[in-house]
Design a protein around this motif. Sequence first.
Motif, PDB file in Angstrom:
ATOM      1  N   VAL A 201       1.245  -1.435   0.310  1.00 41.96           N
ATOM      2  CA  VAL A 201       0.137   0.178   0.045  1.00 41.96           C
ATOM      3  C   VAL A 201       0.912   1.442   0.010  1.00 41.96           C
ATOM      4  O   VAL A 201       1.078   2.168  -0.786  1.00 41.96           O
ATOM      5  CB  VAL A 201      -0.884   0.207   1.139  1.00 41.96           C
ATOM      6  N   ALA A 202       1.984   1.632   0.924  1.00 42.04           N
ATOM      7  CA  ALA A 202       2.709   2.412   0.838  1.00 42.04           C
ATOM      8  C   ALA A 202       3.335   2.466  -0.840  1.00 42.04           C
ATOM      9  O   ALA A 202       3.729   3.719  -1.012  1.00 42.04           O
ATOM     10  CB  ALA A 202       4.181   1.878   1.737  1.00 42.04           C
ATOM     11  N   GLY A 203       4.072   1.227  -1.171  1.00 37.28           N
ATOM     12  CA  GLY A 203       4.597   1.333  -2.216  1.00 37.28           C
ATOM     13  C   GLY A 203       3.283   2.132  -3.675  1.00 37.28           C
ATOM     14  O   GLY A 203       3.764   2.769  -4.764  1.00 37.28           O
ATOM     15  N   LEU A 204       1.832   1.323  -3.268  1.00 33.81           N
ATOM     16  CA  LEU A 204       1.196   2.298  -4.270  1.00 33.81           C
ATOM     17  C   LEU A 204       1.007   4.113  -4.171  1.00 33.81           C
ATOM     18  O   LEU A 204       1.021   5.277  -4.905  1.00 33.81           O
ATOM     19  CB  LEU A 204      -0.388   1.827  -3.637  1.00 33.81           C
ATOM     20  N   ALA A 205       0.594   4.085  -2.136  1.00 36.00           N
ATOM     21  CA  ALA A 205       0.772   5.947  -2.147  1.00 36.00           C
ATOM     22  C   ALA A 205       2.042   6.510  -2.818  1.00 36.00           C
ATOM     23  O   ALA A 205       1.708   7.779  -3.471  1.00 36.00           O
ATOM     24  CB  ALA A 205       0.766   5.428  -1.121  1.00 36.00           C
ATOM     25  N   LEU A 206       3.526   6.058  -2.290  1.00 31.72           N
ATOM     26  CA  LEU A 206       4.325   6.722  -3.176  1.00 31.72           C
ATOM     27  C   LEU A 206       4.568   6.642  -4.637  1.00 31.72           C
ATOM     28  O   LEU A 206       5.772   7.505  -5.523  1.00 31.72           O
ATOM     29  CB  LEU A 206       5.640   6.171  -2.172  1.00 31.72           C
ATOM     30  N   ALA A 207       4.322   5.761  -5.248  1.00 29.59           N
ATOM     31  CA  ALA A 207       4.414   5.858  -6.595  1.00 29.59           C
ATOM     32  C   ALA A 207       3.637   6.987  -7.302  1.00 29.59           C
ATOM     33  O   ALA A 207       3.270   6.939  -8.897  1.00 29.59           O
ATOM     34  CB  ALA A 207       4.179   4.480  -6.992  1.00 29.59           C
ATOM     35  N   LEU A 208       2.370   7.454  -6.699  1.00 27.57           N
ATOM     36  CA  LEU A 208       1.471   8.269  -6.956  1.00 27.57           C
ATOM     37  C   LEU A 208       2.007   9.455  -7.389  1.00 27.57           C
ATOM     38  O   LEU A 208       1.256   9.546  -8.914  1.00 27.57           O
ATOM     39  CB  LEU A 208       0.380   8.489  -6.359  1.00 27.57           C
ATOM     40  N   PRO A 209       2.889   9.861  -7.244  1.00 27.82           N
ATOM     41  CA  PRO A 209       2.977  12.090  -7.887  1.00 27.82           C
ATOM     42  C   PRO A 209       3.497  11.094  -9.120  1.00 27.82           C
ATOM     43  O   PRO A 209       3.280  11.750 -10.155  1.00 27.82           O
ATOM     44  CB  PRO A 209       4.464  12.038  -6.606  1.00 27.82           C
ATOM     45  N   VAL A 210       4.823   9.937  -9.529  1.00 30.62           N
ATOM     46  CA  VAL A 210       4.975   9.133 -10.815  1.00 30.62           C
ATOM     47  C   VAL A 210       3.747   9.561 -11.832  1.00 30.62           C
ATOM     48  O   VAL A 210       3.682   9.725 -12.984  1.00 30.62           O
ATOM     49  CB  VAL A 210       6.238   7.854 -10.621  1.00 30.62           C
ATOM     50  N   TRP A 211       2.839   8.506 -11.488  1.00 32.17           N
ATOM     51  CA  TRP A 211       1.445   7.938 -12.037  1.00 32.17           C
ATOM     52  C   TRP A 211       0.460   9.617 -12.160  1.00 32.17           C
ATOM     53  O   TRP A 211       0.435   9.751 -13.571  1.00 32.17           O
ATOM     54  CB  TRP A 211       1.011   7.671 -10.918  1.00 32.17           C
ATOM     55  N   LEU A 212       0.694  10.234 -11.212  1.00 32.03           N
ATOM     56  CA  LEU A 212      -0.182  12.143 -11.744  1.00 32.03           C
ATOM     57  C   LEU A 212       1.279  12.369 -12.643  1.00 32.03           C
ATOM     58  O   LEU A 212       0.296  13.176 -13.411  1.00 32.03           O
ATOM     59  CB  LEU A 212      -0.022  12.540 -10.426  1.00 32.03           C
ATOM     60  N   LYS A 213       1.941  12.609 -12.604  1.00 34.90           N
ATOM     61  CA  LYS A 213       3.696  13.996 -13.705  1.00 34.90           C
ATOM     62  C   LYS A 213       3.005  12.789 -15.175  1.00 34.90           C
ATOM     63  O   LYS A 213       3.312  13.541 -15.712  1.00 34.90           O
ATOM     64  CB  LYS A 213       4.624  13.866 -12.985  1.00 34.90           C
ATOM     65  N   ARG A 214       2.766  11.302 -15.366  1.00 39.17           N
ATOM     66  CA  ARG A 214       2.755  10.401 -16.585  1.00 39.17           C
ATOM     67  C   ARG A 214       1.198  11.466 -17.102  1.00 39.17           C
ATOM     68  O   ARG A 214       1.011  11.229 -17.747  1.00 39.17           O
ATOM     69  CB  ARG A 214       2.668   9.229 -16.542  1.00 39.17           C
ATOM     70  N   GLY A 215       0.675  11.460 -15.838  1.00 37.54           N
ATOM     71  CA  GLY A 215      -0.881  12.060 -17.111  1.00 37.54           C
ATOM     72  C   GLY A 215      -1.996  11.819 -16.410  1.00 37.54           C
ATOM     73  O   GLY A 215      -3.042  11.982 -16.471  1.00 37.54           O
ATOM     74  N   GLY A 216      -1.342  10.835 -14.706  1.00 37.13           N
ATOM     75  CA  GLY A 216      -2.728   9.734 -14.323  1.00 37.13           C
ATOM     76  C   GLY A 216      -3.527   9.667 -15.030  1.00 37.13           C
ATOM     77  O   GLY A 216      -2.853   8.325 -16.146  1.00 37.13           O
ATOM     78  N   PRO A 217      -5.167   9.231 -14.722  1.00 36.53           N
ATOM     79  CA  PRO A 217      -6.044   8.270 -15.798  1.00 36.53           C
ATOM     80  C   PRO A 217      -5.675   8.866 -17.491  1.00 36.53           C
ATOM     81  O   PRO A 217      -5.513   7.740 -18.282  1.00 36.53           O
ATOM     82  CB  PRO A 217      -6.912   8.937 -15.474  1.00 36.53           C
ATOM     83  N   ALA A 218      -4.970   9.351 -17.710  1.00 38.56           N
ATOM     84  CA  ALA A 218      -4.588   9.522 -19.572  1.00 38.56           C
ATOM     85  C   ALA A 218      -3.531   9.175 -19.508  1.00 38.56           C
ATOM     86  O   ALA A 218      -3.480   8.507 -20.842  1.00 38.56           O
ATOM     87  CB  ALA A 218      -4.451  11.452 -19.459  1.00 38.56           C
ATOM     88  N   PHE A 219      -2.483   8.841 -18.640  1.00 39.94           N
ATOM     89  CA  PHE A 219      -1.645   7.573 -18.376  1.00 39.94           C
ATOM     90  C   PHE A 219      -2.016   6.729 -19.438  1.00 39.94           C
ATOM     91  O   PHE A 219      -1.779   5.738 -20.135  1.00 39.94           O
ATOM     92  CB  PHE A 219      -0.476   7.717 -17.704  1.00 39.94           C
ATOM     93  N   TRP A 220      -3.059   5.971 -18.323  1.00 38.32           N
ATOM     94  CA  TRP A 220      -3.959   4.427 -18.672  1.00 38.32           C
ATOM     95  C   TRP A 220      -4.041   4.556 -19.684  1.00 38.32           C
ATOM     96  O   TRP A 220      -4.168   3.651 -20.390  1.00 38.32           O
ATOM     97  CB  TRP A 220      -3.973   4.112 -17.410  1.00 38.32           C
ATOM     98  N   GLN A 221      -5.068   5.837 -20.614  1.00 36.56           N
ATOM     99  CA  GLN A 221      -5.346   5.758 -21.083  1.00 36.56           C
ATOM    100  C   GLN A 221      -4.547   6.174 -23.069  1.00 36.56           C
ATOM    101  O   GLN A 221      -4.892   5.020 -23.389  1.00 36.56           O
ATOM    102  CB  GLN A 221      -6.760   7.097 -21.646  1.00 36.56           C
TER     103      GLN A 221
END
Length: 255
Positions: A201-221
């Motif tokens: 769970v900590a890894g998921l939370a700590l990786a959120l800034p990287v995911w958001l920087k890549r675009g968040g949901p847009a990155f998945w799309q």
Amino acid sequence: MFPIRDHNPSGRTPYVTYVLMAANVGIFLSYVGIMQDARLINSFWVDWALIPARLDAGQGSYTLVTSMFLHGGWMHLAGNMLFLFIFGDNIEDEMGHAGYLLFYVAAGIAAGWVQYASAPASVVPTVGASGAIAGVMGAYLLLFPKAKVDILFIFIIFFRIFPIPAWIMLAVWFALQFVGGVGSDPDTGGVAYWAHAGGFVAGLALALPVWLKRGGPAFWQRTDGHPPHPEARYRVRSSNIPKVSRRRGPKGPWS
């Protein structure tokens, strides 16, 4: 059933992952010779392993870090290094060398705190890199949920390699840790399920800034949950159970 590789090549050499693996192996080799001596190894654990009761008494905070470089045996070490080798390079690729090292240590510390919180009066030593590696796996789930992971399934004499999406393997693994934590008694030793679940769970939370920087949901799309680069391809051949023909003789049954 365990993973043997993923189809997600990294774009840079994962120096930090290799250094972490070397450190874990080297430190284990430095004390493996005393593991058969109960007095010496118990004294070693007291000094360097995470013991919740010590933290509860305000002592040994440094063991939140030192414990993640210790292992209780060869199979414990080999299993953790396999998972780190498979998933670590891609997270290092996304976070950069320094960012990945900070992430790894932070996830390991968070895992240690969760293990402590599950049984603060426990005197059972906790060792292993699995809490930090669980954090790497949590980050991998967020960034590459549909990356293919080859799973080796072994059942007695039957074995086969299955490529499956990472999210299935990681979700099942996390569920097993959570269920194991609910059904276990941390005071009796065994697998540190809550450290695994907490690190994940900590890894998921700590990786959120990287995911958001890549675009968040847009990155998945954009990637549909797959790696943002061509996947590695392996030739996977199905294994077969050997067939043995039997010829019935003129008299008597086969036993």
